[in-house]
Design a protein around this motif. Structure first.
Motif, PDB file in Angstrom:
ATOM      1  N   VAL A 101     -38.452 -14.133   4.212  1.00 10.64           N
ATOM      2  CA  VAL A 101     -38.819 -13.409   5.426  1.00 10.64           C
ATOM      3  C   VAL A 101     -39.603 -14.384   6.295  1.00 10.64           C
ATOM      4  N   VAL A 102     -38.911 -14.979   7.254  1.00  8.94           N
ATOM      5  CA  VAL A 102     -39.545 -15.913   8.175  1.00  8.94           C
ATOM      6  C   VAL A 102     -39.358 -15.386   9.592  1.00  8.94           C
ATOM      7  N   LEU A 103     -40.220 -15.810  10.496  1.00  7.09           N
ATOM      8  CA  LEU A 103     -40.213 -15.278  11.860  1.00  7.09           C
ATOM      9  C   LEU A 103     -38.844 -15.357  12.547  1.00  7.09           C
ATOM     10  N   PRO A 104     -38.127 -16.487  12.495  1.00  4.86           N
ATOM     11  CA  PRO A 104     -36.812 -16.495  13.158  1.00  4.86           C
ATOM     12  C   PRO A 104     -35.858 -15.428  12.595  1.00  4.86           C
ATOM     13  N   PHE A 105     -35.904 -15.213  11.287  1.00  4.25           N
ATOM     14  CA  PHE A 105     -35.059 -14.189  10.678  1.00  4.25           C
ATOM     15  C   PHE A 105     -35.478 -12.797  11.141  1.00  4.25           C
ATOM     16  N   VAL A 106     -36.777 -12.553  11.232  1.00  3.51           N
ATOM     17  CA  VAL A 106     -37.266 -11.254  11.699  1.00  3.51           C
ATOM     18  C   VAL A 106     -36.802 -11.001  13.133  1.00  3.51           C
ATOM     19  N   ILE A 107     -36.861 -12.026  13.961  1.00  3.93           N
ATOM     20  CA  ILE A 107     -36.441 -11.886  15.360  1.00  3.93           C
ATOM     21  C   ILE A 107     -34.939 -11.588  15.442  1.00  3.93           C
ATOM     22  N   VAL A 108     -34.141 -12.348  14.707  1.00  5.98           N
ATOM     23  CA  VAL A 108     -32.691 -12.136  14.725  1.00  5.98           C
ATOM     24  C   VAL A 108     -32.358 -10.748  14.177  1.00  5.98           C
ATOM     25  N   ALA A 109     -32.990 -10.363  13.078  1.00  8.51           N
ATOM     26  CA  ALA A 109     -32.730  -9.047  12.486  1.00  8.51           C
ATOM     27  C   ALA A 109     -33.133  -7.931  13.449  1.00  8.51           C
ATOM     28  N   THR A 110     -34.264  -8.093  14.119  1.00  7.50           N
ATOM     29  CA  THR A 110     -34.724  -7.089  15.084  1.00  7.50           C
ATOM     30  C   THR A 110     -33.675  -6.870  16.165  1.00  7.50           C
ATOM     31  N   LEU A 111     -33.194  -7.956  16.737  1.00  9.19           N
ATOM     32  CA  LEU A 111     -32.229  -7.856  17.831  1.00  9.19           C
ATOM     33  C   LEU A 111     -30.861  -7.381  17.350  1.00  9.19           C
ATOM     34  N   ALA A 112     -30.384  -7.953  16.255  1.00  3.84           N
ATOM     35  CA  ALA A 112     -29.047  -7.597  15.762  1.00  3.84           C
ATOM     36  C   ALA A 112     -28.989  -6.151  15.294  1.00  3.84           C
ATOM     37  N   LEU A 113     -29.976  -5.721  14.539  1.00  5.75           N
ATOM     38  CA  LEU A 113     -29.969  -4.338  14.060  1.00  5.75           C
ATOM     39  C   LEU A 113     -30.132  -3.349  15.214  1.00  5.75           C
ATOM     40  N   ALA A 114     -30.932  -3.703  16.220  1.00  7.66           N
ATOM     41  CA  ALA A 114     -31.044  -2.839  17.406  1.00  7.66           C
ATOM     42  C   ALA A 114     -29.707  -2.740  18.119  1.00  7.66           C
ATOM     43  N   LEU A 115     -29.070  -3.879  18.312  1.00  9.22           N
ATOM     44  CA  LEU A 115     -27.768  -3.896  18.977  1.00  9.22           C
ATOM     45  C   LEU A 115     -26.767  -3.035  18.217  1.00  9.22           C
ATOM     46  N   PHE A 116     -26.734  -3.181  16.910  1.00  8.75           N
ATOM     47  CA  PHE A 116     -25.762  -2.445  16.102  1.00  8.75           C
ATOM     48  C   PHE A 116     -26.117  -0.962  15.987  1.00  8.75           C
ATOM     49  N   LEU A 117     -27.322  -0.648  15.540  1.00 13.86           N
ATOM     50  CA  LEU A 117     -27.662   0.729  15.179  1.00 13.86           C
ATOM     51  C   LEU A 117     -28.021   1.612  16.378  1.00 13.86           C
ATOM     52  N   VAL A 118     -28.593   1.018  17.387  1.00 14.74           N
ATOM     53  CA  VAL A 118     -28.886   1.776  18.605  1.00 14.74           C
ATOM     54  C   VAL A 118     -27.727   1.624  19.588  1.00 14.74           C
ATOM     55  N   GLY A 119     -27.111   0.465  19.575  1.00 13.63           N
ATOM     56  CA  GLY A 119     -26.053   0.158  20.538  1.00 13.63           C
ATOM     57  C   GLY A 119     -24.868   1.097  20.511  1.00 13.63           C
ATOM     58  N   TYR A 120     -24.351   1.394  19.312  1.00 14.21           N
ATOM     59  CA  TYR A 120     -23.177   2.281  19.292  1.00 14.21           C
ATOM     60  C   TYR A 120     -23.539   3.685  19.727  1.00 14.21           C
ATOM     61  N   ARG A 121     -24.756   4.093  19.459  1.00 18.95           N
ATOM     62  CA  ARG A 121     -25.190   5.422  19.904  1.00 18.95           C
ATOM     63  C   ARG A 121     -25.354   5.452  21.426  1.00 18.95           C
ATOM     64  N   LEU A 122     -25.838   4.370  22.009  1.00 22.87           N
ATOM     65  CA  LEU A 122     -25.939   4.278  23.468  1.00 22.87           C
ATOM     66  C   LEU A 122     -24.545   4.320  24.102  1.00 22.87           C
ATOM     67  N   MET A 123     -23.603   3.606  23.502  1.00 26.17           N
ATOM     68  CA  MET A 123     -22.241   3.610  24.040  1.00 26.17           C
ATOM     69  C   MET A 123     -21.622   5.004  23.962  1.00 26.17           C
ATOM     70  N   LEU A 124     -21.831   5.697  22.849  1.00 23.04           N
ATOM     71  CA  LEU A 124     -21.304   7.064  22.725  1.00 23.04           C
ATOM     72  C   LEU A 124     -21.956   8.003  23.728  1.00 23.04           C
ATOM     73  N   ALA A 125     -23.264   7.865  23.918  1.00 21.27           N
ATOM     74  CA  ALA A 125     -23.966   8.712  24.895  1.00 21.27           C
ATOM     75  C   ALA A 125     -23.420   8.455  26.302  1.00 21.27           C
ATOM     76  N   GLY A 126     -23.164   7.189  26.622  1.00 19.12           N
ATOM     77  CA  GLY A 126     -22.590   6.855  27.925  1.00 19.12           C
ATOM     78  C   GLY A 126     -21.194   7.422  28.092  1.00 19.12           C
ATOM     79  N   ALA A 127     -20.402   7.354  27.035  1.00 17.80           N
ATOM     80  CA  ALA A 127     -19.035   7.916  27.105  1.00 17.80           C
ATOM     81  C   ALA A 127     -19.080   9.423  27.305  1.00 17.80           C
ATOM     82  N   VAL A 128     -19.995  10.093  26.624  1.00 19.58           N
ATOM     83  CA  VAL A 128     -20.125  11.553  26.783  1.00 19.58           C
ATOM     84  C   VAL A 128     -20.523  11.886  28.210  1.00 19.58           C
ATOM     85  N   ARG A 129     -21.451  11.128  28.776  1.00 22.96           N
ATOM     86  CA  ARG A 129     -21.873  11.375  30.163  1.00 22.96           C
ATOM     87  C   ARG A 129     -20.720  11.176  31.138  1.00 22.96           C
ATOM     88  N   LEU A 130     -19.944  10.135  30.911  1.00 25.10           N
ATOM     89  CA  LEU A 130     -18.791   9.885  31.784  1.00 25.10           C
ATOM     90  C   LEU A 130     -17.759  11.004  31.696  1.00 25.10           C
TER      91      LEU A 130
END
Length: 133
Positions: A101-130
């Motif tokens: 567990v080193v800082l660069p890994f924490v940073i990459v994991a923070t961004l990648a997991l946000a993109l993946f786990l929040v990202g698909y939900r944001l895309m679905l929410a946008g599709a529903v709104r459209l």
């Protein structure tokens, strides 16, 4: 005059819950696989599972603590708790089990997991709104 009825907790359909859980698992496995590939690690299947399990356990904790099954596709009620659970829980479990567990890994994991786990939900929410327009 306002109604004094108590709010009833609603639960999403079983299909939606299962689909969201499966998506979270697949995306966390993809995160682990991409990371292992980037570092040219051996043992592709077992290695991915060994890398992913702390994040999967953290995501499961996020699901339970936030009761994600009530709104598994919600960005706020599901995406953020699952992301934070996988990140914080994953890093804690990696630390407790002697994994890196080193800082660069924490940073990459923070961004990648946000993109993946929040990202698909944001895309679905946008599709529903459209679709509603």
């Amino acid at each position: 005059m306002s109604s004094l009825k108590p709010k009833v907790a609603t639960t999403a359909s079983g299909r939606t819950v299962l689909a969201a859980a499966a998506a979270d698992v697949v995306l966390i496995l993809a995160f682990a696989a991409i990371g292992r590939d980037a570092h040219h690690r051996e043992e592709p299947i077992l290695g991915v599972l060994l890398t992913a399990w702390p994040f999967l356990a953290g995501a499961a904790a996020g699901w339970i603590l936030a009761r994600v099954w009530r709104g598994p596709l919600s960005v706020r009620r599901a995406g953020i708790p699952v992301w934070l659970g996988s990140l914080v829980g994953g890093m804690l479990l990696r630390t407790l089990t002697g994994q890196t567990v080193v800082l660069p890994f924490v940073i990459v994991a923070t961004l990648a997991l946000a993109l993946f786990l929040v990202g698909y939900r944001l895309m679905l929410a946008g599709a529903v709104r459209l679709r509603r327009r």
